[in-house]
Design a protein around this motif. Sequence first.
Motif, PDB file in Angstrom:
ATOM      1  N   THR A  72     -14.184 -19.013  -1.917  1.00 32.10           N
ATOM      2  CA  THR A  72     -14.810 -17.686  -1.853  1.00 32.10           C
ATOM      3  C   THR A  72     -15.950 -17.490  -2.852  1.00 32.10           C
ATOM      4  O   THR A  72     -16.474 -16.387  -2.974  1.00 32.10           O
ATOM      5  N   LYS A  73     -16.314 -18.553  -3.577  1.00 31.29           N
ATOM      6  CA  LYS A  73     -17.377 -18.396  -4.574  1.00 31.29           C
ATOM      7  C   LYS A  73     -18.588 -19.239  -4.199  1.00 31.29           C
ATOM      8  O   LYS A  73     -18.427 -20.399  -3.813  1.00 31.29           O
ATOM      9  N   PRO A  74     -19.797 -18.689  -4.359  1.00 35.06           N
ATOM     10  CA  PRO A  74     -20.970 -19.520  -4.072  1.00 35.06           C
ATOM     11  C   PRO A  74     -21.162 -20.598  -5.138  1.00 35.06           C
ATOM     12  O   PRO A  74     -20.788 -20.406  -6.302  1.00 35.06           O
ATOM     13  N   LEU A  75     -21.771 -21.701  -4.718  1.00 35.54           N
ATOM     14  CA  LEU A  75     -21.990 -22.840  -5.623  1.00 35.54           C
ATOM     15  C   LEU A  75     -22.594 -22.422  -6.956  1.00 35.54           C
ATOM     16  O   LEU A  75     -22.144 -22.859  -8.017  1.00 35.54           O
ATOM     17  N   ILE A  76     -23.592 -21.545  -6.905  1.00 31.90           N
ATOM     18  CA  ILE A  76     -24.303 -21.218  -8.148  1.00 31.90           C
ATOM     19  C   ILE A  76     -23.401 -20.474  -9.127  1.00 31.90           C
ATOM     20  O   ILE A  76     -23.568 -20.579 -10.334  1.00 31.90           O
ATOM     21  N   GLN A  77     -22.412 -19.767  -8.624  1.00 37.65           N
ATOM     22  CA  GLN A  77     -21.485 -19.067  -9.528  1.00 37.65           C
ATOM     23  C   GLN A  77     -20.653 -20.062 -10.342  1.00 37.65           C
ATOM     24  O   GLN A  77     -20.372 -19.834 -11.514  1.00 37.65           O
ATOM     25  N   TYR A  78     -20.285 -21.182  -9.709  1.00 37.84           N
ATOM     26  CA  TYR A  78     -19.567 -22.219 -10.469  1.00 37.84           C
ATOM     27  C   TYR A  78     -20.454 -22.731 -11.613  1.00 37.84           C
ATOM     28  O   TYR A  78     -19.985 -22.947 -12.727  1.00 37.84           O
ATOM     29  N   GLY A  79     -21.732 -22.898 -11.309  1.00 38.76           N
ATOM     30  CA  GLY A  79     -22.680 -23.368 -12.335  1.00 38.76           C
ATOM     31  C   GLY A  79     -22.814 -22.366 -13.466  1.00 38.76           C
ATOM     32  O   GLY A  79     -22.821 -22.737 -14.648  1.00 38.76           O
ATOM     33  N   VAL A  80     -22.906 -21.090 -13.109  1.00 33.72           N
ATOM     34  CA  VAL A  80     -23.047 -20.036 -14.123  1.00 33.72           C
ATOM     35  C   VAL A  80     -21.776 -19.989 -14.987  1.00 33.72           C
ATOM     36  O   VAL A  80     -21.850 -19.870 -16.219  1.00 33.72           O
ATOM     37  N   GLU A  81     -20.623 -20.136 -14.363  1.00 28.20           N
ATOM     38  CA  GLU A  81     -19.375 -20.118 -15.136  1.00 28.20           C
ATOM     39  C   GLU A  81     -19.305 -21.304 -16.106  1.00 28.20           C
ATOM     40  O   GLU A  81     -18.855 -21.165 -17.245  1.00 28.20           O
ATOM     41  N   GLY A 120     -35.226 -25.108  -3.911  1.00 24.15           N
ATOM     42  CA  GLY A 120     -35.258 -26.135  -2.845  1.00 24.15           C
ATOM     43  C   GLY A 120     -34.795 -25.590  -1.498  1.00 24.15           C
ATOM     44  O   GLY A 120     -34.068 -24.605  -1.423  1.00 24.15           O
ATOM     45  N   TYR A 121     -35.210 -26.269  -0.439  1.00 19.94           N
ATOM     46  CA  TYR A 121     -34.916 -25.783   0.911  1.00 19.94           C
ATOM     47  C   TYR A 121     -33.497 -26.086   1.396  1.00 19.94           C
ATOM     48  O   TYR A 121     -33.008 -25.431   2.305  1.00 19.94           O
ATOM     49  N   GLY A 122     -32.863 -27.084   0.836  1.00 18.80           N
ATOM     50  CA  GLY A 122     -31.520 -27.437   1.313  1.00 18.80           C
ATOM     51  C   GLY A 122     -31.525 -27.959   2.735  1.00 18.80           C
ATOM     52  O   GLY A 122     -30.677 -27.620   3.559  1.00 18.80           O
ATOM     53  N   THR A 123     -32.499 -28.834   3.018  1.00 17.99           N
ATOM     54  CA  THR A 123     -32.674 -29.282   4.411  1.00 17.99           C
ATOM     55  C   THR A 123     -31.472 -30.056   4.949  1.00 17.99           C
ATOM     56  O   THR A 123     -31.254 -30.082   6.154  1.00 17.99           O
ATOM     57  N   ARG A 124     -30.682 -30.646   4.033  1.00 13.98           N
ATOM     58  CA  ARG A 124     -29.524 -31.408   4.526  1.00 13.98           C
ATOM     59  C   ARG A 124     -28.465 -30.498   5.137  1.00 13.98           C
ATOM     60  O   ARG A 124     -27.548 -30.951   5.802  1.00 13.98           O
ATOM     61  N   PHE A 125     -28.586 -29.195   4.860  1.00 14.84           N
ATOM     62  CA  PHE A 125     -27.603 -28.260   5.404  1.00 14.84           C
ATOM     63  C   PHE A 125     -28.159 -27.380   6.513  1.00 14.84           C
ATOM     64  O   PHE A 125     -27.545 -26.378   6.877  1.00 14.84           O
ATOM     65  N   LEU A 126     -29.308 -27.750   7.057  1.00 14.88           N
ATOM     66  CA  LEU A 126     -29.830 -26.963   8.185  1.00 14.88           C
ATOM     67  C   LEU A 126     -28.872 -27.073   9.377  1.00 14.88           C
ATOM     68  O   LEU A 126     -28.250 -28.119   9.547  1.00 14.88           O
ATOM     69  N   PRO A 127     -28.665 -26.035  10.160  1.00 12.71           N
ATOM     70  CA  PRO A 127     -29.423 -24.802  10.136  1.00 12.71           C
ATOM     71  C   PRO A 127     -28.891 -23.712   9.196  1.00 12.71           C
ATOM     72  O   PRO A 127     -29.529 -22.680   9.047  1.00 12.71           O
ATOM     73  N   VAL A 128     -27.733 -23.947   8.523  1.00 14.56           N
ATOM     74  CA  VAL A 128     -27.170 -22.843   7.747  1.00 14.56           C
ATOM     75  C   VAL A 128     -28.115 -22.374   6.644  1.00 14.56           C
ATOM     76  O   VAL A 128     -28.152 -21.204   6.284  1.00 14.56           O
ATOM     77  N   THR A 129     -28.934 -23.302   6.115  1.00  4.28           N
ATOM     78  CA  THR A 129     -29.829 -22.942   5.009  1.00  4.28           C
ATOM     79  C   THR A 129     -31.178 -22.399   5.487  1.00  4.28           C
ATOM     80  O   THR A 129     -32.094 -22.214   4.692  1.00  4.28           O
ATOM     81  N   LYS A 130     -31.271 -22.139   6.799  1.00  5.52           N
ATOM     82  CA  LYS A 130     -32.547 -21.619   7.326  1.00  5.52           C
ATOM     83  C   LYS A 130     -32.840 -20.249   6.720  1.00  5.52           C
ATOM     84  O   LYS A 130     -33.947 -19.979   6.276  1.00  5.52           O
ATOM     85  N   ALA A 131     -31.832 -19.386   6.696  1.00  6.07           N
ATOM     86  CA  ALA A 131     -32.054 -18.033   6.168  1.00  6.07           C
ATOM     87  C   ALA A 131     -31.167 -17.743   4.964  1.00  6.07           C
ATOM     88  O   ALA A 131     -31.105 -16.625   4.481  1.00  6.07           O
ATOM     89  N   MET A 132     -30.451 -18.791   4.486  1.00  7.73           N
ATOM     90  CA  MET A 132     -29.521 -18.571   3.372  1.00  7.73           C
ATOM     91  C   MET A 132     -29.738 -19.642   2.305  1.00  7.73           C
ATOM     92  O   MET A 132     -29.848 -20.821   2.640  1.00  7.73           O
ATOM     93  N   PRO A 133     -29.829 -19.256   1.025  1.00  5.72           N
ATOM     94  CA  PRO A 133     -30.035 -20.279  -0.006  1.00  5.72           C
ATOM     95  C   PRO A 133     -28.860 -21.258  -0.061  1.00  5.72           C
ATOM     96  O   PRO A 133     -27.706 -20.832   0.042  1.00  5.72           O
ATOM     97  N   LYS A 134     -29.156 -22.553  -0.253  1.00  3.11           N
ATOM     98  CA  LYS A 134     -28.053 -23.527  -0.329  1.00  3.11           C
ATOM     99  C   LYS A 134     -27.151 -23.235  -1.525  1.00  3.11           C
ATOM    100  O   LYS A 134     -25.961 -23.532  -1.494  1.00  3.11           O
ATOM    101  N   GLU A 135     -27.717 -22.625  -2.561  1.00  5.34           N
ATOM    102  CA  GLU A 135     -26.918 -22.300  -3.760  1.00  5.34           C
ATOM    103  C   GLU A 135     -25.864 -21.238  -3.471  1.00  5.34           C
ATOM    104  O   GLU A 135     -24.964 -21.017  -4.266  1.00  5.34           O
ATOM    105  N   MET A 136     -25.983 -20.551  -2.330  1.00  7.56           N
ATOM    106  CA  MET A 136     -25.008 -19.522  -1.969  1.00  7.56           C
ATOM    107  C   MET A 136     -23.929 -20.049  -1.022  1.00  7.56           C
ATOM    108  O   MET A 136     -23.055 -19.295  -0.600  1.00  7.56           O
ATOM    109  N   LEU A 137     -23.984 -21.339  -0.698  1.00 11.33           N
ATOM    110  CA  LEU A 137     -22.911 -21.899   0.140  1.00 11.33           C
ATOM    111  C   LEU A 137     -21.598 -21.753  -0.609  1.00 11.33           C
ATOM    112  O   LEU A 137     -21.523 -22.038  -1.801  1.00 11.33           O
ATOM    113  N   PRO A 138     -20.540 -21.299   0.073  1.00 17.62           N
ATOM    114  CA  PRO A 138     -19.293 -21.060  -0.652  1.00 17.62           C
ATOM    115  C   PRO A 138     -18.381 -22.276  -0.726  1.00 17.62           C
ATOM    116  O   PRO A 138     -18.233 -23.014   0.237  1.00 17.62           O
ATOM    117  N   ILE A 139     -17.816 -22.471  -1.911  1.00 18.14           N
ATOM    118  CA  ILE A 139     -16.660 -23.357  -2.046  1.00 18.14           C
ATOM    119  C   ILE A 139     -15.487 -22.379  -2.160  1.00 18.14           C
ATOM    120  O   ILE A 139     -15.376 -21.663  -3.161  1.00 18.14           O
TER     121      ILE A 139
END
Length: 274
Positions: free
Chosen positions: A32-41, A11-30
């Motif tokens: 020091t860890k990106p969101l997707i890492q919490y999911g993987v854990e 997904g584009y993560g449009t609710r977080f534009l402009p930060v998600t323009k060139a960066m996946p929303k799943e990599m937004l950090p909570i």
Amino acid sequence: MIKKCLFPAAGYGTRFLPVTKAMPKEMLPILTKPLIQYGVEEAMEAGCSIMSIITGRGKRAITDHFDISYELEHQIKGSSKENLLEEIRQIIKKCTFTYTRQNEMKGLGDAIYQGNALVGDSDPFAVVLADDLCVNPKGDGILKQMVELYNKYKCCIVAIMEVPKDEVYKYGVIEGNILENDVFMVSNMVEKPEIDKAPSNLAVIGRYILTPDIFKMIEDTKPGKNGEIQITDALCEQAKKSMVIAYKFKGKRFDCGSVDGFVEATNYFYNLEK
Ligand code: G1P
């Protein structure tokens, strides 16, 4: 055993534009860890070791995150910073990551369908939407609770929570009969209903256990809400033909797809670490 976990992350993560323009929303950090890492854990805690990620254009940072960075390893070897990489090193060591791309944004049902190539046709698998960050400070994580329930019922399971009636339009909403404490047998599901058409205030959040026959159901699912193939519609058919369980999980979910939820999660984890 459920070994595979699918992460729709195209997904584009449009609710977080402009930060998600060139960066996946799943990599937004909570912190020091990106969101997707919490999911993987959370998936690892539930017993999964094959993480299958549905990516898309502009999502390469996810692939790089779950890979060794030799330059970085070389640079920080022996320094005090080394321990900051320990968690991600362990994840890379213990898990296998597989990827495919969703070429067109045709909805969550389609994204999951693309995952068929990764998870195959023979085993049940988990699905985690990484922007729903889930925690259970009092015990097992949400996915682990669902895997235990799967071992009892052996059918598709969705995680649900009660939401205020005026927020049902953001979610898939279920109707069902209580089977046991916090467990419902789904009789109907509606994707993002209008407030007065919602069958209940029990909203699906981004954790699913799916059996591989769901792929056939998705194939037969016509575009629904917003012209997209909805997993909610495929599961609704599944509920009518066989059985789908909705589970009111123990714990807390942060909607990190919204700025409010993201800030709330950040504060929560910051206070935990203080
Ligand atoms: C998706 C699903 C929806 C579910 C929600 C949970 O919607 O389509 O049924 O309730 O995730 O976060 P999205 O938020 O991606 O629009």
